[in-house]
Design a protein around this motif. Structure first.
Motif, PDB file in Angstrom:
ATOM      1  N   LEU A   1      74.427  40.495  27.273  1.00  0.00           N
ATOM      2  CA  LEU A   1      74.078  39.118  26.915  1.00  0.00           C
ATOM      3  C   LEU A   1      73.672  38.353  28.176  1.00  0.00           C
ATOM      4  CD1 LEU A   1      74.297  38.157  23.985  1.00  0.00           C
ATOM      5  CD2 LEU A   1      76.361  36.904  24.602  1.00  0.00           C
ATOM      6  N   SER A   2      72.577  37.572  28.060  1.00  0.00           N
ATOM      7  CA  SER A   2      72.176  36.810  29.248  1.00  0.00           C
ATOM      8  C   SER A   2      71.464  35.534  28.849  1.00  0.00           C
ATOM      9  CB  SER A   2      71.311  37.666  30.178  1.00  0.00           C
ATOM     10  OG  SER A   2      69.987  37.687  29.713  1.00  0.00           O
ATOM     11  N   GLU A   3      71.120  34.764  29.864  1.00  0.00           N
ATOM     12  CA  GLU A   3      70.381  33.501  29.719  1.00  0.00           C
ATOM     13  C   GLU A   3      70.992  32.595  28.653  1.00  0.00           C
ATOM     14  OE1 GLU A   3      66.179  34.451  29.668  1.00  0.00           O
ATOM     15  OE2 GLU A   3      66.289  34.831  31.811  1.00  0.00           O
ATOM     16  N   THR A   4      70.170  32.005  27.794  1.00  0.00           N
ATOM     17  CA  THR A   4      70.729  30.984  26.886  1.00  0.00           C
ATOM     18  C   THR A   4      71.757  31.573  25.920  1.00  0.00           C
ATOM     19  OG1 THR A   4      68.831  31.254  25.419  1.00  0.00           O
ATOM     20  CG2 THR A   4      68.724  29.465  27.015  1.00  0.00           C
ATOM     21  N   ASN A   5      71.572  32.821  25.511  1.00  0.00           N
ATOM     22  CA  ASN A   5      72.573  33.428  24.623  1.00  0.00           C
ATOM     23  C   ASN A   5      73.927  33.555  25.329  1.00  0.00           C
ATOM     24  OD1 ASN A   5      71.055  33.672  22.328  1.00  0.00           O
ATOM     25  ND2 ASN A   5      70.353  35.763  22.795  1.00  0.00           N
ATOM     26  N   LEU A   6      73.896  33.916  26.596  1.00  0.00           N
ATOM     27  CA  LEU A   6      75.134  34.013  27.356  1.00  0.00           C
ATOM     28  C   LEU A   6      75.763  32.628  27.529  1.00  0.00           C
ATOM     29  CD1 LEU A   6      77.148  35.678  29.047  1.00  0.00           C
ATOM     30  CD2 LEU A   6      75.692  35.223  31.035  1.00  0.00           C
ATOM     31  N   GLN A   7      74.919  31.642  27.862  1.00  0.00           N
ATOM     32  CA  GLN A   7      75.438  30.280  28.024  1.00  0.00           C
ATOM     33  C   GLN A   7      76.093  29.816  26.727  1.00  0.00           C
ATOM     34  OE1 GLN A   7      74.971  28.520  31.272  1.00  0.00           O
ATOM     35  NE2 GLN A   7      74.655  30.687  31.668  1.00  0.00           N
ATOM     36  N   ALA A   8      75.463  30.133  25.604  1.00  0.00           N
ATOM     37  CA  ALA A   8      76.005  29.730  24.299  1.00  0.00           C
ATOM     38  C   ALA A   8      77.351  30.415  24.042  1.00  0.00           C
ATOM     39  CB  ALA A   8      75.003  30.076  23.185  1.00  0.00           C
ATOM     40  N   TYR A   9      77.395  31.689  24.341  1.00  0.00           N
ATOM     41  CA  TYR A   9      78.631  32.468  24.123  1.00  0.00           C
ATOM     42  C   TYR A   9      79.778  31.889  24.951  1.00  0.00           C
ATOM     43  CZ  TYR A   9      81.492  36.809  23.949  1.00  0.00           C
ATOM     44  OH  TYR A   9      82.480  37.741  23.768  1.00  0.00           O
ATOM     45  N   ILE A  10      79.497  31.581  26.224  1.00  0.00           N
ATOM     46  CA  ILE A  10      80.531  31.041  27.116  1.00  0.00           C
ATOM     47  C   ILE A  10      80.922  29.629  26.709  1.00  0.00           C
ATOM     48  CG2 ILE A  10      81.059  30.408  29.508  1.00  0.00           C
ATOM     49  CD1 ILE A  10      79.225  32.683  30.409  1.00  0.00           C
ATOM     50  N   SER A  11      79.934  28.865  26.232  1.00  0.00           N
ATOM     51  CA  SER A  11      80.236  27.474  25.867  1.00  0.00           C
ATOM     52  C   SER A  11      81.268  27.388  24.767  1.00  0.00           C
ATOM     53  CB  SER A  11      78.950  26.736  25.456  1.00  0.00           C
ATOM     54  OG  SER A  11      78.576  27.078  24.132  1.00  0.00           O
ATOM     55  N   ALA A  12      81.413  28.472  24.004  1.00  0.00           N
ATOM     56  CA  ALA A  12      82.412  28.495  22.935  1.00  0.00           C
ATOM     57  C   ALA A  12      83.836  28.602  23.484  1.00  0.00           C
ATOM     58  CB  ALA A  12      82.129  29.655  21.987  1.00  0.00           C
ATOM     59  N   GLY A  13      83.947  28.831  24.783  1.00  0.00           N
ATOM     60  CA  GLY A  13      85.290  28.882  25.373  1.00  0.00           C
ATOM     61  C   GLY A  13      85.738  30.276  25.768  1.00  0.00           C
ATOM     62  N   ILE A  14      84.799  31.186  25.838  1.00  0.00           N
ATOM     63  CA  ILE A  14      85.147  32.567  26.196  1.00  0.00           C
ATOM     64  C   ILE A  14      85.184  32.706  27.711  1.00  0.00           C
ATOM     65  CG2 ILE A  14      84.265  34.934  26.097  1.00  0.00           C
ATOM     66  CD1 ILE A  14      83.500  34.004  23.099  1.00  0.00           C
TER      67      ILE A  14
END
Lengths: 580, 580
Positions: free
Chosen positions: B210-223
């Protein structure tokens, strides 16, 4: 302040991060200071509501775009240990002062107000700070009252600690000053620590000079940090023993230069900056955490390290999830600075909102008012006769001030006597000192003599007097002293300078007798006037009110005065004024 | 395991640290590896009960003294992410294997047993690990069942998570494999994260590639972490974005060499080592965390950094108070090694007790037995007819194995047909594959064809089959396949090799059909025999049981088989065996 997100919000945040929904604010062409990786590089940062949504060049759109042209974006600064009361300002006015300096979170120890009002004082601080654009967390004062040799207004016992630990914004137990209590296994002290640990919260230390087996014993009790190191060998020993080192640089104690030399690549993540005490004029003229960071860089620390020590390291120690760094899902507490040498602050975002622009506060800070904390001066009427010290034909002990120190000497002198009363000896700078219990109307008045204030007439009085904050008054005559105390009562607390039968200058501190309800500017202006008036009476001390406030603190050697009388600190007991 | 100390104990500990009471054990003349300061220096360490009491040359006495003559003392190793089930051992036997390698704490993800037994499986793991000289913490499996295209035995829903989060030894939510669920805002997935965060616990990630905006989205969920990085660019991006990087080096995935190059003085404290999956023979012959540390040092990492990444950094991420370092009041989990190059382990202390001496386990490890987890093979009787695949005069899809990978190819072939039935085509290595639902007696049997096993006769079957752990069987004829499944039933789970009408070799795994109740040595011995028997049937695959166990995992491309039928993973749906 609540870091857990509502599901709907979380879902929106994810969509913003994916680029499916427009974000609120785009910070374009910033030099990101990445405290995780230690790198600085150009990119864009997208904010949504109070959060950082994403970081990357892919983000190009938002409702509002700031092109920052290569300016630096830092996480908001965190002060790991501060007593707000030392600023003499209420939380909202304190916020106005520090926010333009990039401070977005502080961990406060409400030790002073707790000595006046107990748990009620801490509750006031919680309420007064709940709607501010500064996240104020608290540690529970661990040593209230400080000793049995004085009368405090409040008490923080196990039951109070248990109840306060439930609060989200309470992170643990504040500086455990009672290190003898710890290392001599006082069960009440140990239980305070245990209760905090059971709640998975933090126990801060306070152990000046402690070392070797005593230090090991103190740490073994579960104490996790120290902010009292003054020399680097001490900091090194404590760091090796597992303590986080809070490097303190405040108005009173300045340890940055001495301690910075221990910082290296292997240990910096165990250290962070705190101010402990900042006087309002220093906050205004020097700044706050920005001042420490700037000074550290000037002293040779890499900017990235200095920033890590004012942000991420602090957040990690206090388990402040989503704080201390810039990352997706983190609270958008951000600082824009021109450069990493003078750290001149251009903008501050608090929880995604622009609160400081071109260095100026641009938002309204709400004020919390609470009549419950405004009525803490509770004494019987005072007359000049209350300050009479009878002569017993004996020599007497005198507290001798040592300039710029809070320790004192103990002198033994032949007092000056008039009509069977001991009186001030202006020629030899021997003045009367009194501490009037002001919490419970006990009528306690401690009387003593002090040398070193240098005032030739009149009196100075203060309701700020560590740690119990009774009224302390120094004067050249009984009448001026009574007048000074009456003025303190009238103001519901504060500082006052009396001479020639009238008030020369005053600063009212009606919030618990400790904090003003006025703006920082007004407080600073009045402070200046007070200090000038004290000088006019002949005082040579830089700030005689600070000196005065420590004369009632019976844990610092040698001779002190409380409402219960003269204290010999080495013997840790009340002693007679008269020599036997 | 409870880190909060009883008051009486705390008081005793303090007295021991002060030198007023004799400690239990003195470790004399050790080279202390100080993970706080990054230093290594000679000193003494005093232990009392399960705690470190103090460190320093001042300590010279104790009930028992070990003069270690300059050997190195390290904190016990912590594995930040492991599936115990992959070792095929129950927790007590696993402990026997890893303790001599210096592992004193692990954070386990009981994902496999949860797929079989749900919350009951996790409760078994908690109970089976509660009295061991290895601190086993757990993360709650986040994705059980893994998909809707298979039948699992258990389910871990929001209610289970809420209840499990109350457990002291449960540290959070395990690897969030359902990253599409996160970035497409599946509310059930988001709620699992939210509930964990509200309990102040941790959410581990799993986001390969996972990278770029998808990664940012995944992390933004609190992971907060990731252990799936395989190339250093990926690790660097994730680290910059705030994730802790778990550098994985296990039996299946080996990422150490690729990822080590990102580690530097600015970011090492955000990284630590994990094994993820370790097969029993690797644990026995290579070791565990000691193997990773040794390999990292061999690859050029400073020993102190490697040790920090196997101890303190892990403890800090998981908020393991009093773990991961050697300091007063910390749990005395300690390793004595001869040197910092081969890390040959001399002694291990677990909670102050000497458990390994001269590299050998010297304590008895208690075994927990629970009949509730021993009866998980729940199917109707199986006959050869159950494996009949009717010919429909159409071409059929075949799963093609790619050696040493868990991804597969999709082939389309003309099947070999006898008497209107599709049969195995041994010459072309086309075998029958079946997945038999074994939890709920649904009678579901998924049938398919597979190429690449290479066996010329007989059958192989396993009750370990990711993620739902139904029975998976590959065979050359219906009769052998039925026999294999019946043997699995008889053993209450396990691995079996059938040929010529009989059992050639088997390993019973009666605990949830996943773990043995025998010793590591016996398990390894039987495994060897099984693998040899599979080779004897003609299989060229290194470990055909591992290959078999991944053929039912419908989240890894391209073609897989579950109890519900053939799955096209790119389309994420059940498809027909027959081509239209």
């Amino acid at each position: 302040m609540d870091l857990s997100k509502k599901l709907e919000d979380l879902s929106q945040l994810i969509k913003v991060a994916k680029g499916e929904i427009k974000g609120d604010i785009l910070l374009k062409n910033i030099n990101l200071v990445n405290v995780f990786s230690g790198e600085i590089y150009q990119t864009n940062v997208l904010l949504w509501k109070e959060f950082v949504a994403g970081i990357g060049d892919e983000y190009k759109e938002a409702h509002q775009i700031f092109d920052l042209n290569g300016k630096y974006l830092l996480p908001g600064f965190i002060d790991g240990h501060i007593h707000i009361e030392s600023s003499l300002l209420c939380p909202s006015e304190f916020t106005k002062l520090v926010l333009p300096h990039g401070t977005t979170s502080i961990i406060a120890d409400p030790h002073e107000i707790a000595n006046v009002l107990g748990e009620k004082g801490i509750e006031y601080m919680l309420k007064a700070s709940q709607d501010l654009p500064l996240d104020i967390y608290f540690m529970i004062p661990s040593c209230v009252p400080a000793t049995h040799m004085e009368t405090a207004g409040g008490e923080i016992g196990i039951a109070n600690i248990k109840s306060l630990l439930k609060e989200e914004r309470i992170l643990g137990l504040a500086e455990m000053m009672n290190f003898p209590g710890v290392i001599f296994s006082d069960f009440e002290v140990l239980e305070k620590i245990k209760v905090t640990k059971e709640n998975k919260k933090i126990v801060d230390g306070h152990s000046p000079g402690l070392s070797e087996t005593n230090l090991q014993a103190y740490i073994s009790a579960g104490i996790e940090s120290d902010h009292e190191c003054t020399i680097h060998e001490e900091a090194k020993e404590k760091l090796r023993s597992g303590m986080r080192i809070m490097i303190r640089e405040g108005s009173a104690a300045k340890n940055l230069e001495d301690l910075l030399q221990i910082i290296n690549d292997s240990n910096y993540h165990r250290c962070f900056f705190v101010s402990d005490d900042k006087h309002p004029e220093d906050l205004l003229t020097q700044g706050h955490m920005d001042y420490i960071v700037k000074k550290a860089v000037k002293l040779g620390l890499k900017p990235i390290r200095a920033i890590q020590m004012a942000t991420l390291n602090t957040a990690q120690y206090f388990n402040l999830n989503g704080k201390g760094a810039i990352a997706p899902g983190y609270i958008a507490d951000l600082i824009v600075v021109e450069n990493l040498s003078n750290f001149a602050i251009d903008k501050v975002f608090k929880s995604g909102q622009l609160v400081v622009d071109k260095g100026k506060l641009i938002v309204n800070i709400p004020r919390y008012e609470d009549p419950l904390v405004l009525d803490t001066i509770n004494i019987n009427s005072i007359s000049p006769n209350d300050f009479i010290i009878k002569d017993k034909g004996k020599r007497v002990k005198v507290i001798e001030i040592i300039p710029n120190q809070i320790v004192t000497n103990k002198l033994i002198i032949e007092p000056q006597v008039e009509k069977e009363e001991i009186v001030c000896d202006i020629k030899n700078d021997i003045l009367k000192l009194a501490v009037i219990e002001r919490h419970k109307r006990t009528g306690n008045i401690g009387l003593g003599l002090v040398r070193g204030f240098g005032i030739k007439k009149g009196a100075l009085a203060s309701s700020v007097a560590h740690d119990s904050h009774n009224i302390v008054v120094v004067g050249a005559d009984n009448y001026s002293m009574a007048l000074a105390v009456r003025e303190i009562v009238k103001m519901r607390g504060g500082f006052v300078v009396i001479s020639d039968g009238g008030v020369r200058a005053s600063l009212s501190l009606p919030i618990a007798g400790l904090m003003s309800d006025e703006s920082a500017e007004k407080v600073i202006e009045k402070l200046k006037k007070i200090l000038q008036s004290a000088k006019d009476l002949g005082s040579q001390i830089e700030n005689p009110f600070i000196t005065l406030s420590f004369l009632a603190l019976p844990v610092i050697p040698q001779l002190k005065l409380t409402d219960k009388g003269l204290v010999d600190v080495s013997e840790f007991k009340i002693i007679s004024l008269y020599e036997e």
